[in-house]
Design an enzyme around this catalytic site. Sequence first.
Site, short mmCIF file in Angstrom:
data_model
loop_
_atom_site.label_atom_id
_atom_site.label_comp_id
_atom_site.label_asym_id
_atom_site.label_seq_id
_atom_site.Cartn_x
_atom_site.Cartn_y
_atom_site.Cartn_z
N GLN A 1 -5.26 -6.51 -6.73
CA GLN A 1 -5.62 -7.00 -5.40
C GLN A 1 -6.77 -6.16 -4.85
O GLN A 1 -6.70 -4.93 -4.81
CB GLN A 1 -4.45 -6.95 -4.43
CG GLN A 1 -4.82 -7.59 -3.09
CD GLN A 1 -3.76 -7.45 -2.03
OE1 GLN A 1 -3.65 -6.41 -1.41
NE2 GLN A 1 -3.00 -8.52 -1.79
N GLY B 1 7.81 -13.16 3.09
CA GLY B 1 8.38 -12.82 4.38
C GLY B 1 9.86 -13.12 4.46
O GLY B 1 10.27 -14.27 4.34
N GLY C 1 8.70 -8.07 -0.93
CA GLY C 1 8.05 -6.79 -0.68
C GLY C 1 9.04 -5.70 -0.36
O GLY C 1 9.60 -5.05 -1.25
N ARG C 2 9.30 -5.49 0.93
CA ARG C 2 10.11 -4.34 1.36
C ARG C 2 11.50 -4.32 0.76
O ARG C 2 12.08 -3.25 0.53
CB ARG C 2 10.17 -4.32 2.88
CG ARG C 2 8.85 -3.98 3.57
CD ARG C 2 8.90 -4.20 5.06
NE ARG C 2 9.00 -5.61 5.41
CZ ARG C 2 9.30 -6.07 6.60
NH1 ARG C 2 9.57 -5.23 7.58
NH2 ARG C 2 9.35 -7.37 6.83
N SER D 1 0.82 -1.20 0.00
CA SER D 1 0.00 0.00 0.00
C SER D 1 0.86 1.25 0.00
O SER D 1 1.78 1.40 0.81
CB SER D 1 -0.92 0.00 1.23
OG SER D 1 -1.77 1.11 1.21
N CYS E 1 -3.43 -7.96 5.04
CA CYS E 1 -2.91 -6.67 5.48
C CYS E 1 -3.08 -6.50 6.99
O CYS E 1 -4.18 -6.66 7.52
CB CYS E 1 -3.63 -5.53 4.76
SG CYS E 1 -3.01 -3.90 5.26
#
Length: 338
Positions: free
Chosen positions: A79, A210, A233-234, A28, A109
């Site tokens: 999504q 993860g 992700g990050r 997001s 989330c």
Amino acid sequence: MASEQFLGSELRIGPVPMRGRAVLAPMSGISDVAFRRIAARFGAGLVVTEMVAAAAYVARADEARLRSEGQGIQPHVVQLVGRNPRAMGAAARLAEASGAEIIDINFGCPAKKVTGGLCGSALMREPDLALAIVETVVAAVSVPVTVKMRLGWDDASRNAVVLASAAAAAGAQAVTVHGRTRQQFYSGRADWDAIGEVAAALALPVIANGDVVCAETARACLARSGAAAVMIGRAAVGQPWIVGEVAAALAGRPFAPPSWAERAGVALEHYEAMLTLYGTEMGVRHARKHLAAYADRATEAGFGLAETDRRTLLTTTEPGLVACLLRRLYAEPARLAA
């Protein structure tokens, strides 16, 4: 295990082929279309939009429309997030009509503003409603439907295996599992073994999410979890090429990381595309988190800007000055200039 089932064959989500076994996560405020387009160009197996609120999307809200944008991306994965099955179905139909080739449902989330509305990972506490959402969305569209979830709400209610199995029985074509509970947020270590319990229970692709930050961790995650693919992700923020780099490594393909000059070009391309997408005034604000990430990644590699220039990069409203500073950011390794 799922990884053994899918190894040696082209990985597909239903009939839709993936280009690799590393996927860019929906994030997001991060996974704008420009970011996704760049990651896809560097070889990400799939890229997923940031979560789109179903009710707002059906109401044709501008922000939801911008979040769902997928021009120049194939396959286009949207999504959706929400707790009303009818709204989720209507949003899925609209996304399909707008070009989505896969619909992903957000049960993962952990953000308080999302769970406060009893959406995202909060739906893992309401498995009957979550299942009704999957059934409604599957019935609403002809494209594959996937689900993203966590291990559960907390350690006392780890129900990912049960919910994933029910989603698969309802017609979901793949499941992504983040190896933490909602209450962990992003603390501690992702439990890849727990993801493995989901992978062992399903006969469809399971994607592990993860703590995957590079090819080495991706291989370790797949070995531990038995998943068919990984989601990053990050670790991709500030370096969107990393997903393609991991996908290439998992496939045994060579990958040439972008040169420092090319990285400056990527950052500038991303910035300019955000101004085009959102308009200059809003785009400048939305871009700041990305500019900070590019600056941080460059600093980690021994490049960087003086503190005053970095502050200017993150606060100026003049696109020309940002372009100048981005070129300077990657121009001279700080460790060599020292």
